[in-house]
Design a protein around this motif. Structure first.
Motif, PDB file in Angstrom:
ATOM      1  N   GLN A 222       0.814  -1.210   0.000  1.00 40.22           N
ATOM      2  CA  GLN A 222       0.000   0.000   0.000  1.00 40.22           C
ATOM      3  C   GLN A 222       0.851   1.265   0.000  1.00 40.22           C
ATOM      4  N   VAL A 223       2.052   1.166   0.537  1.00 38.80           N
ATOM      5  CA  VAL A 223       2.969   2.306   0.514  1.00 38.80           C
ATOM      6  C   VAL A 223       3.858   2.258  -0.717  1.00 38.80           C
ATOM      7  N   ALA A 224       4.301   1.052  -1.103  1.00 33.23           N
ATOM      8  CA  ALA A 224       5.258   0.928  -2.201  1.00 33.23           C
ATOM      9  C   ALA A 224       4.663   1.356  -3.537  1.00 33.23           C
ATOM     10  N   VAL A 225       3.409   1.014  -3.796  1.00 29.22           N
ATOM     11  CA  VAL A 225       2.804   1.362  -5.084  1.00 29.22           C
ATOM     12  C   VAL A 225       2.706   2.881  -5.257  1.00 29.22           C
ATOM     13  N   PRO A 226       2.136   3.631  -4.297  1.00 27.25           N
ATOM     14  CA  PRO A 226       2.125   5.098  -4.464  1.00 27.25           C
ATOM     15  C   PRO A 226       3.523   5.693  -4.539  1.00 27.25           C
ATOM     16  N   VAL A 227       4.472   5.112  -3.781  1.00 26.18           N
ATOM     17  CA  VAL A 227       5.837   5.650  -3.815  1.00 26.18           C
ATOM     18  C   VAL A 227       6.457   5.449  -5.193  1.00 26.18           C
ATOM     19  N   ALA A 228       6.283   4.260  -5.767  1.00 24.02           N
ATOM     20  CA  ALA A 228       6.856   4.002  -7.089  1.00 24.02           C
ATOM     21  C   ALA A 228       6.256   4.934  -8.137  1.00 24.02           C
ATOM     22  N   ILE A 229       4.938   5.095  -8.117  1.00 30.51           N
ATOM     23  CA  ILE A 229       4.289   5.998  -9.075  1.00 30.51           C
ATOM     24  C   ILE A 229       4.728   7.437  -8.828  1.00 30.51           C
ATOM     25  N   GLY A 230       4.778   7.821  -7.553  1.00 30.13           N
ATOM     26  CA  GLY A 230       5.155   9.196  -7.227  1.00 30.13           C
ATOM     27  C   GLY A 230       6.591   9.520  -7.594  1.00 30.13           C
ATOM     28  N   LEU A 231       7.500   8.566  -7.356  1.00 28.74           N
ATOM     29  CA  LEU A 231       8.897   8.823  -7.687  1.00 28.74           C
ATOM     30  C   LEU A 231       9.099   8.923  -9.197  1.00 28.74           C
ATOM     31  N   ALA A 232       8.379   8.107  -9.964  1.00 26.47           N
ATOM     32  CA  ALA A 232       8.461   8.235 -11.424  1.00 26.47           C
ATOM     33  C   ALA A 232       7.977   9.614 -11.863  1.00 26.47           C
ATOM     34  N   LEU A 233       6.885  10.095 -11.257  1.00 19.16           N
ATOM     35  CA  LEU A 233       6.392  11.431 -11.569  1.00 19.16           C
ATOM     36  C   LEU A 233       7.391  12.494 -11.124  1.00 19.16           C
ATOM     37  N   ALA A 234       8.011  12.281  -9.958  1.00 22.03           N
ATOM     38  CA  ALA A 234       8.981  13.248  -9.453  1.00 22.03           C
ATOM     39  C   ALA A 234      10.195  13.350 -10.363  1.00 22.03           C
ATOM     40  N   VAL A 235      10.665  12.215 -10.875  1.00 22.83           N
ATOM     41  CA  VAL A 235      11.809  12.237 -11.792  1.00 22.83           C
ATOM     42  C   VAL A 235      11.464  13.014 -13.053  1.00 22.83           C
ATOM     43  N   ALA A 236      10.247  12.801 -13.583  1.00 20.92           N
ATOM     44  CA  ALA A 236       9.845  13.507 -14.803  1.00 20.92           C
ATOM     45  C   ALA A 236       9.740  15.011 -14.558  1.00 20.92           C
ATOM     46  N   VAL A 237       9.025  15.416 -13.500  1.00 21.06           N
ATOM     47  CA  VAL A 237       8.850  16.841 -13.224  1.00 21.06           C
ATOM     48  C   VAL A 237      10.172  17.481 -12.810  1.00 21.06           C
ATOM     49  N   GLY A 238      10.953  16.786 -11.964  1.00 27.53           N
ATOM     50  CA  GLY A 238      12.240  17.333 -11.547  1.00 27.53           C
ATOM     51  C   GLY A 238      13.197  17.513 -12.711  1.00 27.53           C
ATOM     52  N   SER A 239      13.168  16.587 -13.670  1.00 22.48           N
ATOM     53  CA  SER A 239      14.045  16.711 -14.839  1.00 22.48           C
ATOM     54  C   SER A 239      13.638  17.894 -15.706  1.00 22.48           C
ATOM     55  N   VAL A 240      12.323  18.063 -15.905  1.00 24.42           N
ATOM     56  CA  VAL A 240      11.849  19.225 -16.671  1.00 24.42           C
ATOM     57  C   VAL A 240      12.249  20.520 -15.976  1.00 24.42           C
ATOM     58  N   LEU A 241      12.057  20.573 -14.659  1.00 26.06           N
ATOM     59  CA  LEU A 241      12.435  21.757 -13.904  1.00 26.06           C
ATOM     60  C   LEU A 241      13.933  22.016 -14.001  1.00 26.06           C
ATOM     61  N   ALA A 242      14.730  20.965 -13.941  1.00 21.94           N
ATOM     62  CA  ALA A 242      16.177  21.120 -14.020  1.00 21.94           C
ATOM     63  C   ALA A 242      16.603  21.703 -15.369  1.00 21.94           C
ATOM     64  N   VAL A 243      16.010  21.194 -16.458  1.00 27.42           N
ATOM     65  CA  VAL A 243      16.368  21.690 -17.793  1.00 27.42           C
ATOM     66  C   VAL A 243      16.009  23.168 -17.933  1.00 27.42           C
ATOM     67  N   VAL A 244      14.827  23.545 -17.429  1.00 26.77           N
ATOM     68  CA  VAL A 244      14.417  24.949 -17.524  1.00 26.77           C
ATOM     69  C   VAL A 244      15.342  25.836 -16.700  1.00 26.77           C
ATOM     70  N   LEU A 245      15.672  25.411 -15.487  1.00 23.59           N
ATOM     71  CA  LEU A 245      16.540  26.220 -14.627  1.00 23.59           C
ATOM     72  C   LEU A 245      17.948  26.319 -15.192  1.00 23.59           C
ATOM     73  N   GLN A 246      18.470  25.246 -15.731  1.00 24.74           N
ATOM     74  CA  GLN A 246      19.796  25.299 -16.336  1.00 24.74           C
ATOM     75  C   GLN A 246      19.811  26.248 -17.527  1.00 24.74           C
ATOM     76  N   SER A 247      18.777  26.201 -18.343  1.00 29.15           N
ATOM     77  CA  SER A 247      18.705  27.113 -19.481  1.00 29.15           C
ATOM     78  C   SER A 247      18.604  28.557 -19.008  1.00 29.15           C
ATOM     79  N   GLY A 248      17.789  28.791 -17.979  1.00 29.92           N
ATOM     80  CA  GLY A 248      17.634  30.147 -17.477  1.00 29.92           C
ATOM     81  C   GLY A 248      18.885  30.692 -16.829  1.00 29.92           C
ATOM     82  N   ALA A 249      19.684  29.827 -16.206  1.00 31.44           N
ATOM     83  CA  ALA A 249      20.910  30.271 -15.548  1.00 31.44           C
ATOM     84  C   ALA A 249      22.108  30.296 -16.491  1.00 31.44           C
ATOM     85  N   GLY A 250      21.897  29.927 -17.764  1.00 35.71           N
ATOM     86  CA  GLY A 250      23.004  29.930 -18.710  1.00 35.71           C
ATOM     87  C   GLY A 250      23.994  28.813 -18.498  1.00 35.71           C
TER      88      GLY A 250
END
Length: 759
Positions: A687-715
Motif C-alpha cells: 500500500q505504501v510501495a505502489v504510491p511511492v513508485a508511481i510518485g517517484l516516477a512522476l517526481a523524476v519527470a517533473v524534476g528533470s523538466v524543472l532542471a532543464v528549464v533552470l539550467q537554461s535560465g541560468a546559462g
C-alpha cells in the motif's frame, strides 16, 4: 462578553482540560504530538533564521574588509594584500599585513601588531595545523603561529582564515588603507545560486509542513471516542468541534515550545557540522522576528484547521464514530493546468529576454517553480487512481493492498506526496550542481600548478631548482611577460618569454625548438617586419631584434580581433637580453607539472611557494577536481537531504501508525478469518510501495523538466545528473520502506481478537 463568545471559550477550555486529563495515555499522546510539531517548528525556525545568518555574515565580513585605499603612507596606514590557498581542496583565505607606522589599524579579531613571519590563524585552521603530522603545511602560513583570530574577525567557527605579518609589501602589490570596515555593495546573487536556494528551500519546507499536519492528527481516533462520550452527555456537533480545537491547540502550543527548545540545542550542534565556506556562529542562528512570529502564530492555527478539516469526514454520534467514505472521480484538466501554467511562467522570461530576463524576473520564476512543483502533488492522486484501476490480481497480500488503494487512496497520497515533491526539488538541485561541477582547468587539461606573482627574472631562475626537487613534480616551466616598446616609436606589443610547450599550446604553431620566435597575429593586426628592434620592458631592459626566421601564426580567437601581435620568444632566442616586466601584465608565471600518482604533490608546491614568497598565488589546475563552492554546496545539500529524509521518515511513521490504528478492526477481522500476519504485513508494504513508485516516477519527470528549464535560465549547460537522481530516489524509497517496515510489529497488537470489540 456575549453568550456566544463565553460558550466558545468554555468549549475551548474543556478541550484543553481533556488534553491533559487523560491519564498516562493522554500525556503520552500529548507528548508525541508536541514532539512531532516541535520537530517541524524547529525546522521552520531554522529556515526563518537564514536571513539573520546571512545578514550577520555580511556584517562580519564587511567589518574586516580593508577600507578605502589612501595614496600616501603615514603613521596610521597599513599595507594589506589578500592571498588565497587551498588545503585538501578547501579554500583558505589570508591577509598579509605590513604596518607603516605605530598607529596602523588592525582588522577585527587581531589584537596585536604582527612581526614579519608571525601569524594568527582561525581555530579551524589551527586544528588543521595541529593534525599535520607529515609536515605538509609547515611554513605555509608564516614561520610562527602566535595565536588565534577572535570571533569578531570570523564569520563562523569553521572558517579557514589567517593573518600574517610581512615586510615584502609595496604600494604596487598591496592596498594602503587607514582603517577596516567597508559597506559591501551587493551586486546581486547570480542566477544559479539563487535558483539553488529557492528550489532547496521549497523542497525542504513542504515536507516539514506536511509533517506538522501529520503530527497534529496523531491519536485522532482516541480523540473521536472522547468526543462521542461528550455527545452522549448532550453536546452538539459544533460544540465537539470547538472542544477538539481546544484539545489540538494544546499540542500546537506545546509543539512551539518544544521547537524553541530544539532550536536552542541546534544552535550548539549545527555550526560545527556546516562546511567552512558556509559556516556561521551559533549566536547568529536566531529567527527573524517577523518570521518567528509568523511561525509561532500559524503553527497552532494550522493545527486547529487540520483538526477541523479531519472532522469533516467524521460523524461523531453519542453511540460511536462513523467515518464517511466516498468515491471521488478526479478530473485531470485542472491538475495539468497548474504545472503547465508554472512552466509557462518560467519559460516566458527565458524566451523573451534570455538568461538576463530570466534572472531579472525572479518573482515570476519563483511563482512558476512553485506551481510546477505543486503539480506533482496534484497529479499524483489522479495518476495513482488510473494506475491502481488497471492493476491485475495477484497474491493475497497484493490483492488486499490494491483493493484498499482502489477504495480509498487519499491517505496513501497524503503519506507520500511530500516525499515526491521533495524528490522533484532535490533532482533539480542536483542537476544545477552537476552543471557547475568540475572545471577543465585554468590553462588546459594538464594536472599542474600555476604560480603567479610579482617576480623578477632572477627570482624565477632561483625558483626552478627548488620546485624541481619537490615530490611529484615532473617539470617546471617559466614565463616572463612584459610590454615591448619599438625602437623609434610605435605601438607597444606584448612579449612572452616561455618554453616551446607553452608556446605551441597557445599559438598552435606546427613545430617549435629552443631558439625559435613565434608571432601570434590577430585578425586586423599588422605583422612586425624582420629586424624590428624592441626594448623588452621598463628601465634597465635590453634592446632585442626580431630575427628574420620568426614564424607568424594567425590567431583563431575572435576576442583578439584588433589587438596588437604578441611576440613569443624561447629562452634560446633571447640570448643575453634582459627582460624587465612593466607591471602591466603578471611579471612572471611558473608552471609546475604534477604527477597524479604522487600523494599531496600540489600541497608540496603550495607550501614551497608560500615559504619562498608569501605574496604569490598558486592555482592548481586539476581537470578531475570539483570546485570548492560546488563541494560546499553539495555538502550543505547533503545535510539538508539527510534532515529532510529524517523528517520524511518520522512523518511516515506517524502516518502509518495512524492508519494501522484506524484499521485495526478490519485487520483483526482478516486475522480472525485466517489471513496470515505475513500477508497482512506485505499488504501494508504494498500500500505504501505502489504510491511511492508511481510518485517517484512522476517526481523524476517533473524534476528533470524543472532542471532543464533552470539550467537554461541560468546559462548553464543542459544535462541531467543521473547519479544524483539515482541516489535521491533510491534514498527516499528506502526511507519510506524502512519507516513502514519498522511498524509491522505493531500488526501483532492491532490484529488481536480484542480488536473485534466495539463500543
Amino acid at each position: 462578553m456575549s453568550r456566544g463568545r463565553s460558550t466558545t471559550v468554555t468549549d475551548l477550555a474543556l478541550g484543553v482540560r481533556m488534553s491533559v486529563a487523560g491519564g498516562r495515555a493522554g500525556w503520552l499522546r500529548l507528548a508525541l504530538v508536541a514532539l512531532g510539531v516541535g520537530v517541524g517548528v524547529a525546522m521552520l525556525l531554522l529556515v526563518a533564521s537564514l536571513p539573520t545568518v546571512l545578514d550577520q555574515r555580511a556584517v562580519r565580513d564587511g567589518a574586516r574588509t580593508p577600507g578605502t585605499e589612501v595614496a600616501t603612507a603615514s603613521d596610521d596606514t597599513l599595507l594589506v594584500r589578500r592571498v588565497i590557498t587551498e588545503v585538501a581542496g578547501t579554500i583558505v583565505v589570508g591577509n598579509l599585513l605590513q604596518p607603516e607606522g605605530r598607529g596602523a589599524p588592525l582588522p577585527p579579531g587581531v589584537d596585536r601588531v604582527l612581526a614579519p613571519g608571525e601569524t594568527l590563524v582561525s581555530p579551524a585552521l589551527r586544528r588543521l595545523l595541529d593534525d599535520d603530522e607529515r609536515g605538509l603545511l609547515h611554513g605555509r602560513f608564516g614561520e610562527t603561529v602566535v595565536g588565534t583570530i577572535g570571533d569578531d574577525g570570523l564569520v563562523g567557527p569553521q572558517e579557514l582564515r589567517y593573518y600574517q605579518g610581512t615586510d615584502r609589501l609595496t604600494a604596487d602589490n598591496a592596498q594602503r588603507v587607514a582603517d577596516f570596515g567597508r559597506t559591501r555593495l551587493d551586486g546581486g546573487t547570480d542566477a544559479a545560486t539563487l535558483l539553488l536556494a529557492l528550489v532547496g528551500l521549497t523542497g525542504l519546507l513542504v515536507p516539514v509542513l506536511g509533517f506538522v499536519a501529520t503530527a497534529v492528527r496523531f491519536g485522532g481516533e482516541a480523540r473521536d471516542r472522547r468526543l462521542a462520550a461528550v455527545r452522549l452527555v448532550g453536546a452538539d456537533a459544533a460544540t465537539t468541534h470547538r472542544i477538539a480545537a481546544g484539545e489540538t491547540l494544546v499540542g500546537g502550543v506545546a509543539g512551539v515550545l518544544v521547537g524553541a527548545g530544539l532550536l536552542a540545542v541546534l544552535r550548539a550542534l549545527v555550526p560545527p557540522l556546516v562546511p567552512g565556506s558556509l559556516t556561521f556562529h551559533g549566536a547568529d542562528l536566531r529567527p527573524s522576528p517577523a518570521l518567528a512570529a509568523l511561525v509561532v502564530v500559524l503553527v497552532p492555527v494550522a493545527s486547529v484547521l487540520v483538526t477541523r478539516s479531519a472532522l469533516r469526514h467524521v460523524v461523531v454520534e453519542p453511540l460511536g464514530v462513523v467515518r464517511r467514505g466516498t468515491t471521488v472521480r478526479r478530473r485531470l484538466w485542472w491538475r495539468v493546468a497548474v504545472p503547465v501554467v508554472g512552466l509557462v511562467l518560467m519559460l516566458g522570461p527565458l524566451v523573451t529576454g534570455g538568461t538576463e530576463g530570466f534572472a531579472d524576473a525572479q518573482a515570476l520564476v519563483l511563482l512558476g517553480m512553485v506551481a510546477l512543483l505543486t503539480g506533482v502533488s496534484l497529479l499524483l492522486p489522479w495518476l495513482l487512481d488510473v494506475t491502481v484501476r488497471r492493476l491485475r490480481p495477484g497474491a493475497l497480500a497484493w490483492d488486499l493492498a490494491v483493493r484498499r488503494l482502489q477504495h480509498e487512496s487519499g491517505t496513501a497520497v497524503r503519506a507520500v506526496s511530500a516525499v515526491v515533491l521533495s524528490v522533484a526539488a532535490l533532482i533539480a538541485v542536483h542537476a544545477l550542481l552537476g552543471a557547475e561541477r568540475g572545471t577543465p582547468g585554468y590553462e588546459g587539461d594538464r594536472y599542474e600548478a600555476v604560480v603567479r606573482g610579482d617576480l623578477a627574472a632572477d627570482d624565477v631562475a632561483a625558483w626552478v631548482p627548488r620546485l624541481e626537487s619537490l615530490p611529484g613534480v615532473t617539470d617546471v616551466e617559466t614565463r616572463l611577460m612584459t610590454r615591448a616598446q619599438p625602437v623609434g616609436g610605435g605601438e607597444e606589443v606584448p612579449v612572452v618569454v616561455a618554453g616551446c610547450g607553452w608556446i605551441t599550446a597557445q599559438t598552435a604553431a606546427s613545430a617549435c625548438t629552443d631558439g625559435d620566435v613565434v608571432v601570434l597575429l590577430p585578425e586586423g593586426a599588422q605583422a612586425p617586419g624582420p629586424g624590428s628592434a624592441y626594448v623588452l620592458g621598463g628601465p634597465g631592459a635590453s634592446t632585442w631584434t626580431l630575427p628574420a626566421d620568426a614564424v607568424t601564426v594567425a590567431a583563431d580567437d575572435s576576442s583578439l580581433v584588433g589587438a596588437p601581435p604578441t611576440v613569443h620568444i624561447t629562452p634560446g632566442a633571447l640570448g643575453d637580453a634582459t627582460v624587465v616586466p612593466t607591471g602591466v601584465y603578471d611579471s612572471a608565471v611558473v608552471t609546475v607539472g604534477l604527477d597524479r600518482a604522487t600523494p599531496d604533490a600540489a600541497e608540496h608546491v603550495r607550501t614551497a611557494a608560500a615559504r619562498l614568497d608569501p605574496t604569490v598565488d598558486v592555482m592548481v589546475n586539476d581537470p578531475q577536481a570539483v570546485s570548492g563552492m560546488a563541494v560546499a554546496i553539495r555538502q550543505g545539500l547533503m545535510l539538508g537531504t539527510v534532515a529532510l529524509l529524517l523528517v520524511v521518515g518520522a512523518s511516515l511513521l506517524v502516518n502509518v501508525a495512524e492508519q494501522l490504528q484506524e484499521r485495526r478492526r478490519p485487520l483483526a477481522v482478516l486475522a480472525a478469518f485466517g489471513v496470515r500476519r505475513r500477508d497482512l504485513g506485505l499488504s501494508v508494504l504494498f500500500q505504501v510501495a505502489v504510491p511511492v513508485a508511481i510518485g517517484l516516477a512522476l517526481a523524476v519527470a517533473v524534476g528533470s523538466v524543472l532542471a532543464v528549464v533552470l539550467q537554461s535560465g541560468a546559462g548553464l549547460p543542459v544535462s541531467l545528473d543521473l547519479a544524483g537522481i539515482g541516489i535521491t530516489t533510491s534514498g527516499a524509497a528506502l526511507v519510506v520502506l524502512l519507516a513502514t517496515a519498522a511498524l509491522l510489529p505493531m500488526l501483532g497488537r492491532v490484529t488481536r481478537p480484542a480488536g473485534l470489540q466495539g463500543e
